[in-house]
Design a protein around this motif. Structure first.
Motif, mmCIF file in Angstrom:
data_model
loop_
_atom_site.group_PDB
_atom_site.id
_atom_site.type_symbol
_atom_site.label_atom_id
_atom_site.label_comp_id
_atom_site.label_asym_id
_atom_site.label_seq_id
_atom_site.Cartn_x
_atom_site.Cartn_y
_atom_site.Cartn_z
ATOM 1 N N HIS A 42 -4.497 2.033 6.730
ATOM 2 C CA HIS A 42 -3.980 3.267 6.157
ATOM 3 C C HIS A 42 -3.311 4.141 7.377
ATOM 4 O O HIS A 42 -2.625 4.763 6.834
ATOM 5 C CB HIS A 42 -5.314 4.072 5.798
ATOM 6 C CG HIS A 42 -5.843 3.718 4.610
ATOM 7 N ND1 HIS A 42 -6.895 4.436 3.743
ATOM 8 C CD2 HIS A 42 -5.543 2.854 3.508
ATOM 9 C CE1 HIS A 42 -7.310 3.713 2.772
ATOM 10 N NE2 HIS A 42 -6.361 2.936 2.643
ATOM 11 N N ARG A 79 -3.178 0.334 -3.735
ATOM 12 C CA ARG A 79 -2.746 -1.171 -3.188
ATOM 13 C C ARG A 79 -2.575 -2.031 -4.256
ATOM 14 O O ARG A 79 -3.313 -1.986 -5.334
ATOM 15 C CB ARG A 79 -3.780 -1.939 -2.288
ATOM 16 C CG ARG A 79 -3.583 -2.976 -1.940
ATOM 17 C CD ARG A 79 -4.882 -3.823 -1.324
ATOM 18 N NE ARG A 79 -4.798 -3.149 0.318
ATOM 19 C CZ ARG A 79 -5.562 -3.716 1.125
ATOM 20 N NH1 ARG A 79 -6.391 -4.879 0.919
ATOM 21 N NH2 ARG A 79 -5.506 -3.176 2.442
ATOM 22 N N GLU A 110 0.919 -1.250 -0.015
ATOM 23 C CA GLU A 110 0.102 -0.022 -0.131
ATOM 24 C C GLU A 110 1.044 1.087 0.125
ATOM 25 O O GLU A 110 1.992 1.271 0.735
ATOM 26 C CB GLU A 110 -0.934 -0.024 1.351
ATOM 27 C CG GLU A 110 -2.066 -1.063 1.364
ATOM 28 C CD GLU A 110 -2.669 -1.046 2.575
ATOM 29 O OE1 GLU A 110 -4.003 -1.140 2.286
ATOM 30 O OE2 GLU A 110 -2.283 -0.898 3.489
ATOM 31 N N ASP A 154 -5.281 -9.127 3.124
ATOM 32 C CA ASP A 154 -6.426 -8.324 2.340
ATOM 33 C C ASP A 154 -7.534 -9.526 1.687
ATOM 34 O O ASP A 154 -8.691 -8.951 1.161
ATOM 35 C CB ASP A 154 -5.830 -7.780 0.987
ATOM 36 C CG ASP A 154 -4.870 -8.516 0.287
ATOM 37 O OD1 ASP A 154 -4.758 -9.828 0.742
ATOM 38 O OD2 ASP A 154 -4.779 -8.424 -0.816
#
Length: 300
Positions: free
Chosen positions: A287, A42, A27, A204
Motif C-alpha cells: 500500500h 486489487r 492496486e 500476491d
C-alpha cells in the motif's frame, strides 16, 4: 486589527488516486487531502501494457469514487508508480519483467488513455513517499528506503523531501548486484520458485501458510539477507539517515525475516561509537506505493 483565526483544509474538498502494479495485478487507492486512505482495490491485469493498465485503473477508480460517494470532478488526478527509471527524454527504462513498457512515454500515453490529469514516479520513490506520509517514516526527518520489487530499488528522503537526483533516478540499489548472478530481487525470487515447481505467478501468490516452510523460500531469504546485510549498512553510512526502511512488494512476513538478517552495526567494528540507523520493515506493505502514487497529484 482582526483577531487571528485558525484555518485548515477541508479533507474532502479533493481526492486523488494512486496506481501501483505488478505484471499480473494492479492496486488502485483513493486518498483525501488529509492523506486518509479511503479505499484500495486489487484487480487482475491481463498484460502490463499501457492500454491495459489504463483500462483497469480507470475502472477501479470509478468504482472507488462510487464507493466513497465522491463526484468525479473532485478527483485531482491519478499518480502511477512505475517499475523503472527514466531516460533524459522522459521515456521509461522499465524492468525486464515489463518489456512492453520499455521506452514508453508513460505519462503522455496514460494521459491519452485516461480522462484525468496523470502524474508518474518510480515505484521505489513512490513507496518512500508513502512511508513518509503514513508509514514507518512518518515521524522521521531523513530515511533511506530499500524497495524489493521485481528489481532492487529504493528512495531517499532528506529533511522530509524526496531526493530525486540530477536526472530523477536517485535511490535504486540494483547496481550493487550484477544482473548475471543471483540477486536479492523479486524477479530472482519468482524465478527460483518456478524452478522449484512452486506455483507463484506473482507476489500476491506468496502466502505464509502455504510457502513459509518451502526450501526455495528459506534459501532465498538466507541468501538475500546476506547480500543485503553486506550492502545496506555501507550505503546507509554514506547517507547517514535516521532510519532505514525495507519495503516493496514482498509480503510482511518475508520483510520481517530479511530485516532480522541485516546487522547495521557490526560491519563497522572500529567505529562502534558512531550512531548507526536502525532498520525496520515497511509499515504499509504494498500500500505504500499506492499511497505514494496517490500523493503526486496533490503535493507534486
Amino acid at each position: 486589527g482582526q483577531p487571528t483565526r485558525q484555518i485548515s483544509l477541508d479533507p474532502s474538498a479533493l481526492v486523488s488516486a494512486g496506481v501501483n502494479f505488478s505484471h499480473s495485478y494492479i492496486e488502485v487507492g483513493l486518498i483525501d487531502l488529509a492523506g486518509t486512505l479511503l479505499g484500495v482495490r486489487r484487480t487482475a491485469l491481463s498484460s502490463p501494457t499501457v492500454v491495459a493498465i489504463a483500462k483497469v485503473a480507470g475502472t477501479a477508480i470509478a468504482a472507488l469514487l462510487a464507493e466513497a460517494k465522491v463526484k468525479r470532478d473532485r478527483l485531482a488526478g491519478v499518480g502511477f508508480a512505475l517499475p523503472g527509471d527514466t531516460f533524459d527524454d522522459g521515456s521509461l527504462c522499465a524492468h525486464a519483467y515489463f518489456p512492453e513498457l520499455f521506452g514508453a512515454k508513460a505519462k503522455d500515453e496514460l494521459s491519452r488513455s485516461l480522462d484525468f490529469d496523470v502524474f508518474v514516479e518510480n515505484d521505489g520513490k513512490a513507496c518512500a513517499i508513502g512511508e513518509m506520509l503514513l508509514g514507518a517514516g512518518r515521524d522521521t526527518a531523513s530515511f533511506m528506503l530499500v524497495h524489493i520489487g521485481h528489481g532492487i530499488g529504493g528512495g531517499i528522503v532528506l529533511d522530509r523531501k524526496l531526493y530525486r537526483g540530477a536526472h530523477g533516478n536517485a535511490g535504486p540499489l540494483g547496481g550493487f548486484f550484477p544482473p548475471d548472478q543471483p540477486r536479492p530481487s523479486g524477479q530472482d525470487l519468482l524465478e527460483g520458485l518456478a524452478a522449484a515447481q512452486i506455483v507463484a505467478k506473482d507476489f500476491d501468490a506468496i502466502e505464509p501458510d502455504a510457502m513459509a516452510e518451502a526450501p526455495a523460500i528459506s534459501e532465498w531469504i538466507e541468501r538475500a539477507g546476506r547480500q543485503l546485510a553486506e550492502m545496506v549498512p555501507r550505503v546507509a553510512s554514506m547517507i547517514d539517515p535516521d532510519l532505514v526502511i525495507l519495503g516493496g512488494r514482498l509480503p510482511p512476513w518475508m520483510l520481517h525475516q530479511l530485516v532480522n538478517r541485516i546487522d547495521m552495526v557490526t560491519p563497522f567494528p572500529a567505529r562502534h561509537d558512531i550512531p548507526r540507523p536502525p532498520i525496520v520493515p515497511s509499515a504499509l506493505g504494498s500500500h505504500a506505493g499506492v499511497i505514494g502514487a496517490a500523493v503526486l497529484p496533490i503535493y507534486g
